[in-house]
Design a protein around this motif. Structure first.
Motif, short mmCIF file in Angstrom:
data_model
loop_
_atom_site.label_atom_id
_atom_site.label_comp_id
_atom_site.label_asym_id
_atom_site.label_seq_id
_atom_site.Cartn_x
_atom_site.Cartn_y
_atom_site.Cartn_z
N CYS A 15 47.20 6.48 8.92
CA CYS A 15 46.12 7.38 9.40
C CYS A 15 45.16 7.75 8.27
O CYS A 15 43.94 7.77 8.45
N PHE A 16 45.74 7.99 7.12
CA PHE A 16 44.90 8.45 5.99
C PHE A 16 43.80 7.43 5.70
O PHE A 16 42.67 7.79 5.39
N LEU A 17 44.14 6.14 5.81
CA LEU A 17 43.16 5.10 5.44
C LEU A 17 42.24 4.71 6.58
O LEU A 17 41.30 3.95 6.39
N LYS A 18 42.52 5.27 7.79
CA LYS A 18 41.67 4.93 8.94
C LYS A 18 40.69 6.04 9.30
O LYS A 18 39.62 5.79 9.83
N GLU A 19 41.07 7.27 9.02
CA GLU A 19 40.30 8.41 9.55
C GLU A 19 39.36 9.01 8.51
O GLU A 19 39.56 8.83 7.31
N GLY A 20 38.32 9.72 9.03
CA GLY A 20 37.50 10.58 8.18
C GLY A 20 36.67 9.85 7.13
O GLY A 20 36.40 8.64 7.23
N VAL A 21 36.32 10.62 6.12
CA VAL A 21 35.44 10.13 5.06
C VAL A 21 36.07 8.93 4.36
O VAL A 21 35.43 7.92 4.09
N ILE A 22 37.37 9.02 4.12
CA ILE A 22 38.06 7.92 3.41
C ILE A 22 38.07 6.67 4.29
O ILE A 22 37.77 5.56 3.83
N GLY A 23 38.37 6.85 5.58
CA GLY A 23 38.38 5.72 6.50
C GLY A 23 37.04 5.02 6.55
O GLY A 23 36.96 3.78 6.49
N LYS A 24 35.96 5.81 6.58
CA LYS A 24 34.60 5.25 6.64
C LYS A 24 34.26 4.52 5.32
O LYS A 24 33.68 3.44 5.32
N ALA A 25 34.68 5.13 4.22
CA ALA A 25 34.38 4.50 2.91
C ALA A 25 35.05 3.14 2.80
O ALA A 25 34.48 2.18 2.26
N ILE A 26 36.25 3.03 3.38
CA ILE A 26 36.98 1.74 3.33
C ILE A 26 36.36 0.75 4.31
O ILE A 26 36.05 -0.39 3.94
N SER A 27 36.11 1.19 5.55
CA SER A 27 35.59 0.25 6.56
C SER A 27 34.18 -0.22 6.19
O SER A 27 33.79 -1.34 6.51
N SER A 28 33.44 0.62 5.44
CA SER A 28 32.08 0.20 5.04
C SER A 28 32.10 -0.63 3.76
O SER A 28 31.07 -1.11 3.29
N GLY A 29 33.30 -0.77 3.17
CA GLY A 29 33.41 -1.60 1.96
C GLY A 29 32.98 -0.91 0.68
O GLY A 29 32.90 -1.52 -0.38
#
Ligand SMILES: N#Cc1c(-c2ccc3ccn(Cc4ccc(CN5CCCCC5)cc4)c3c2)n[nH]c1N
Length: 238
Positions: A15-29
């Motif tokens: 969940c930590f890596l999928k949700e919120g600011v962190i999730g967006k930062a990862i999915s956006s590369g």
């Protein structure tokens, strides 16, 4: 920035890596975070990662071999990572350390479990870090706390909030100012007039004063520390 996490409980990070600011930062590369199951670096049929402590004592200890195999595999290419080990008695994590770590191109966080890792794992480690003087069941939550505090400092991760939030306040470890939103009065509690004034300079100085006052009241050592480092301006000291 790239972060590699070594853990025996990879599911804790889902969940930590999928949700919120962190999730967006990862999915956006904008940032890259890879979680590795230490068990995948075992060589026996039962994928054993722990064993009883030499000399006796409670619990189990994480074996060195799987962790070293993971480290060797993950550092075959690219820049060598700055390696953190989360530990109950490590160096206390704070905003200053978050800022320093956010400048590293690559981090690796080794998460202990059971009674901790074999001492020889520490030959791979640059910094043993603790998130506070209380005892948790493992190093995964501390790893998420550290990643959250570090990744939010990476340019572009906070998006348009960044420019607003880029004051040196929170990044100097000062406590935040009070926040209000509509309605202007709720159950007899009113929003401070200055915040309704639209006078940005007055609002800014009110917020600075509130933040300094709260920090002085609750965490005077932060003020002393900033004074010693010359990180408080003359007007902030008045
Ligand atoms: N960061 C951080 C942490 C951690 C943290 C981080 C990493 C691991 C890996 C395993 N644990 C659990 C644990 C807890 C206590 C003890 C001490 N023993 C207790 C029984 C008698 C002998 C000594 C060992 C292992 C961890 C806890 N806790 N709090 C922080 N701020």
């Amino acid at each position: 920035m790239r972060i590699d996490v070594l853990t025996v409980l990879p599911g804790l990070f889902d969940c930590f890596l999928k949700e919120g600011v962190i999730g967006k930062a990862i999915s956006s590369g904008k940032v890259e975070v890879k979680v590795h199951n230490i068990r995948d670096f075992t060589t026996d049929k039962h994928r054993v990662v722990d064993d009883v402590p030499y000399g006796g004592g409670p619990g189990m200890v994480l074996k060195p071999e799987p962790i070293f195999r993971a480290y060797d595999e993950l550092t075959k290419e690219g820049e060598k990572p700055y390696v953190l080990l989360t530990e109950p008695w490590g160096e206390k994590f704070n905003q200053e350390m978050a800022v320093e770590l956010s400048k590293k191109p690559r981090l690796m966080i080794i998460c202990g479990r059971y009674e901790g890792v074999d001492e020889r794992v520490k030959s791979l480690v640059d910094r043993e870090v603790s998130i506070g003087d209380y005892v948790l069941t493992g190093g995964e939550l501390p790893a998420m706390v550290i990643m959250d505090a570090v990744l939010r400092l990476i340019p572009g991760v906070l998006g348009n909030l960044e420019s607003l939030r880029a004051d040196s306040f929170s990044d100097r470890g000062l406590l935040g100012y009070p926040n209000y939103t509509r309605p202007a009065e709720f159950r007899g509690m009113k929003v401070p007039e200055v915040l309704l004034s639209g006078h940005h300079k007055k609002i800014e100085s009110w917020r600075k004063e509130q933040s300094l006052r709260k920090t002085l009241e609750r965490r005077p050592e932060i003020i002393e520390n900033l004074k010693r480092k010359g990180l408080l301006t003359k007007e902030e000291l008045e």
